[in-house]
Design an enzyme around this catalytic site. Structure first.
Site, PDB file in Angstrom:
ATOM      1  N   ASP A  39       0.811  -1.216   0.000  1.00 47.85           N
ATOM      2  CA  ASP A  39       0.000   0.000   0.000  1.00 47.85           C
ATOM      3  C   ASP A  39       0.837   1.255   0.000  1.00 47.85           C
ATOM      4  O   ASP A  39       0.468   2.262  -0.577  1.00 47.85           O
ATOM      5  CB  ASP A  39      -0.927   0.011   1.234  1.00 47.85           C
ATOM      6  N   ASN A  44       5.449   4.184   7.347  1.00 46.62           N
ATOM      7  CA  ASN A  44       5.174   4.128   5.907  1.00 46.62           C
ATOM      8  C   ASN A  44       4.973   5.463   5.202  1.00 46.62           C
ATOM      9  O   ASN A  44       5.178   5.549   3.987  1.00 46.62           O
ATOM     10  CB  ASN A  44       3.929   3.275   5.653  1.00 46.62           C
ATOM     11  N   TYR A  45       4.550   6.496   5.914  1.00 47.93           N
ATOM     12  CA  TYR A  45       4.138   7.716   5.220  1.00 47.93           C
ATOM     13  C   TYR A  45       4.944   8.963   5.565  1.00 47.93           C
ATOM     14  O   TYR A  45       5.078   9.854   4.740  1.00 47.93           O
ATOM     15  CB  TYR A  45       2.648   7.979   5.480  1.00 47.93           C
ATOM     16  N   ILE A  46       5.446   9.056   6.770  1.00 49.02           N
ATOM     17  CA  ILE A  46       6.227  10.231   7.163  1.00 49.02           C
ATOM     18  C   ILE A  46       7.694   9.978   6.830  1.00 49.02           C
ATOM     19  O   ILE A  46       8.266   8.975   7.267  1.00 49.02           O
ATOM     20  CB  ILE A  46       6.078  10.522   8.674  1.00 49.02           C
TER      21      ILE A  46
END
Length: 788
Positions: A44, A745-747
């Site tokens: 993802d 996963n995102y920062i």
């Protein structure tokens, strides 16, 4: 406005890209190795397939990796030596200067610039050559540690080569299968209508899965029960148990099975330290050869080398397949990927691999398909490996590159919100939702898959409206986690969504009926190579984190800064809808923190009593200071004293028991019970002190204690109260939000490293040991001035 005349998107006018996406660093091109490619399932948080670096290995390493028929040993010294890579000097190194992987510095071969551009190549530094060891030479522990540290492959400093090939040589030992099923004792049976049933082994195993978790919330879930029982009956049918006539779950009694597994859990919990240690040593020995592989001669850790054991699927949120049987994976279902001319890992006796590949354009070592959702499972290198590190780095650099194009993208989709062509208008509206609300793109689902949706797959029933411009989103997102938000949106977006829902559309119909993720991603390629809808999620998460961190003042204690950091992280987690249900243990956990605060306050009050005894005049001049805190009423103090005394008794008892366990394991003489009584006297003296305080209001003062020393201790306790109160607030604020997913996963991890260095907060407080290893490249490359 006219209605759309066509279902086809009108492509944007051809634009000349404003910038070319740059890679880690340019290096000498190599001829690609032609192999059959295998498409892997994207995670993802990944973008379009990311290219990995192929490291240069010495001839000795390649020969050794290809010809060795022995199992890989973690202690194998020669493999370490052969893993040393000597990279050719880069231009920056040759000039005596170096570059940083922080995106804020140009290579020294280019003119100096104050630009904050993210198009910065990696430093090309000459790798240190490991000291060669002659055969038979003894190496001290210190020298070994130094050598291991020296041999750590700093891929972000190495020269980058052909990105289409992930490796040249690859050696590993395959995967570890779970142990075979151990049948239940003959007296432990499933009962049906009160009568014991002799189940075939295959069905008995499945019944055991349910029986072992009989008292859990999962087993009480009606969907879980229904899915389990349907699969259980199918297994009975397959293994010849149809004649047993087990037709209704409510007639099944799993009590004996539950009690059996409860007893086993209790036995495991009651094991001595020595017994647990022995079991761990046996487990480590069994797993040892699977934990590492050799990639281009370098030793790398393998990630999930264990095949997941069979069981009942639980899922997250309201997953419709919860309770279904996760079948046992057999070697015949597993495909192995390994270097050519390399010994193939041996499957379990009597079995064969489904296939053996030599595909060096993919990074997985093994793959198979699980039966619940039909998803492909992979064995990759560990999170701290060079390939995974490069993948993470490229992902975040791709998100950083988006900042150079985001203004133009937003200008274009804002204009197209009023486009006469319905396909363009839907695309623009979807881009707004993906950009502003960080929605996932979404995709079509099969009838047997969980009804989870994203932006492009939103249906009629998933949105509602509150004038003048509030949209209510209510749907199941990834992992069946409910997404419920009431959001004020752009007025034109509000109008468009109402238009997309207009009759003749009805319940079950798609809102974006002229758009799908592939179409959207093809459009995004016009702005930036490799840009997909997923990149927006990473970009907005990191950009939001940067903005939140910029608001934090560089003052206060480390704990205050840590709480502020978590608040920033929480903002990102909410944006990404990383929700979680409040755990059952949350209330108990917060209660323990509250009691801890009260205990510290009680201890502070005791010190104040001592001060008043040493200097009565102080109490006369400021009587309010010497009063107990409002929460410390008589009943609370009595409860706290009992709590403290009991805890100290438990500590003494457990320490005594552990010492005897250790002595027993070493065949030593056990400590007598009289020793425990002697040790317990210290606790009894403490209890007596508390009782004296309760009766007389006075506390025994140790020799040498002064008012100044007491004041210093009181200040320390006051600081502890502040810090513990912050800890409690942080725990309560995060009770329904999962911070870890966004952090992993995102920062961009370099934001956390920047915060650590700029605000003097130890990186250990922000990243766990696992994350420090995973993001070693970020820790070593970002500084206090790094910007996303």
């Amino acid at each position: 406005m006219t209605n759309a005349l066509s279902d086809e998107d009108v492509p944007l006018s051809q634009r000349k890209p404003s910038a070319t996406s740059k890679v880690l660093a340019t290096g000498k091109k190599r001829k690609s190795v032609t192999v059959k490619s295998e498409t892997s399932v994207a995670h993802d948080d990944d973008h379009a397939p990311l290219k990995k670096k192929r490291a240069t290995a010495t001839a000795v390493a390649q020969t050794k990796a290809q010809s060795s028929g022995k199992e890989i040993k973690t202690e194998e010294k020669s493999a370490k030596s052969s893993a040393s890579v000597k990279a050719s000097p880069s231009p920056s190194k040759a000039s005596g200067k170096s570059t940083k992987l922080n995106g804020n510095s140009k290579p020294t071969t280019e003119p100096d610039s104050d630009s904050d551009s993210d198009d910065k190549p990696l430093a090309k530094r000459k790798m240190k050559k490991a000291d060669s060891k002659t055969e038979g030479e003894e190496t001290s522990t210190q020298e070994k540690e130094e050598e291991e540290e020296e041999e750590f492959y700093k891929w972000w400093e190495a020269e980058s080569n052909d990105h289409s090939v992930k490796w040249t040589t690859l050696v590993h030992n395959g995967v570890l299968f779970p142990p075979p099923y151990e049948p239940l004792p003959s007296h432990v049976k499933l009962k049906y209508n009160g009568m014991p049933v002799a189940l075939p082994l295959e069905a008995e195993e499945v019944a055991g899965f349910f029986g072992a978790m009989l008292e859990t919330e999962h087993a009480k879930n009606k969907v879980f029960q229904s899915n389990f029982f349907n699969d259980f009956k199918e297994i009975l049918k397959q293994c010849g148990g149809s004649q047993l006539k087990i037709e209704k779950l409510e007639h099944c009694d799993f009590t004996d099975i539950f009690n059996y597994y409860e007893e086993k859990r209790a036995q495991k919990k009651a094991m001595t330290t020595a017994e647990k240690k022995k079991i761990k040593e046996e487990k480590d020995k069994l797993e040892e050869k699977y934990k590492v592989c050799f990639l281009d001669g370098r030793k790398e850790l393998v990630g999930n080398f264990r095949i997941e054991p069979p069981g009942l699927f639980r899922g997250r949120g309201s997953h419709p397949k919860t309770g279904k049987l996760k079948e046992r994976v057999m070697p015949e279902q597993v495909t192995i990927n390994i270097g050519p001319n390399t010994p193939i890992p041996q499957p379990p006796d009597g079995h064969e691999w489904a296939e053996v590949k030599n595909d060096n354009t993919v990074s997985w070592l093994a793959t198979w398909k699980e039966n619940i959702n039909g998803a492909q499972k992979y064995v990759f290198l560990a999170a701290n490996s060079s390939l995974k590190g490069m993948s993470d780095y490229k992902k975040f650099e791709k998100a950083r590159e988006l900042k150079n194009h985001i203004a133009r993208i937003r200008k274009d989709y804002t204009k197209e919100l009023k486009d006469e062509l319905m396909a363009n208008r839907q695309r623009a509206t979807a881009m707004y939702l993906i950009d502003v609300l960080a929605l996932r793109a979404g995709g079509e689902k099969g009838e047997d898959e969980a009804d989870t949706v994203g932006c492009c797959s939103l249906r009629y029933e998933h949105v509602a409206f509150k004038p003048p411009n509030t949209v209510v989103f209510d749907f199941l997102g990834k992992d069946s986690i409910r997404y419920y938000q009431e959001v004020k949106v752009d007025q034109q977006v509000y109008k468009n969504l109402k238009l997309f829902k207009k009759a003749p559309k009805k319940f079950g119909d798609q809102l974006f009926d002229r758009l799908d993720p592939p179409t959207l991603n093809r459009h995004l390629q016009n702005y930036m190579p490799g840009l997909t809808a997923k990149v927006f999620r990473t970009y907005n998460a990191s950009k939001t984190m940067q903005d939140q961190l910029d608001k934090i003042e560089n003052k206060g204690t480390v704990n205050e800064k840590y709480v502020a950091y978590n608040a920033a992280n929480r903002t990102v987690a909410i944006l990404c809808n990383h929700q979680r249900t409040v755990s059952k243990a949350h209330e108990q956990s917060v209660g323990k923190i509250e009691d801890k605060i009260l205990e510290i306050k009680m201890q502070r009050y005791r010190l104040k009593l001592m001060m008043a005894q040493l200097d009565p005049e102080m109490k006369k001049s400021d009587p309010e200071y010497f009063q107990p805190d409002a929460e410390l009423d008589d009943a609370t103090i009595d409860r706290l004293i009992d709590q403290i005394v009991q805890r100290e008794k438990d500590k003494v008892t457990k320490k005594f028991q552990k010492e005897n366990e250790k002595r027993a394991a070493e065949n030593g003489e056990l400590l007598p019970e009289s020793e425990l009584k002697t040790r317990m006297k210290v606790v009894e003296e403490l209890e007596a002190e508390y009782m004296k305080q309760r009766k007389t209001g006075k506390v025994d003062i140790k020799n040498g204690m002064t008012v100044e020393k007491l004041q210093a201790q009181i200040e320390k306790l006051t600081e502890r109260i502040v810090n513990t109160t912050l800890q409690k607030k942080d725990k309560e604020d995060n009770s329904t939000v999962a911070l870890t997913t966004s952090k992993i996963n995102y920062i961009d991890p370099r934001l956390t490293v920047m915060f650590s260095k700029k605000y003097d907060v130890p990186i250990e407080k922000l990243f766990s040991k696992t994350l420090r290893e995973k993001f070693k490249w970020a820790i070593e490359s970002a500084d206090a001035n790094w910007k996303f």
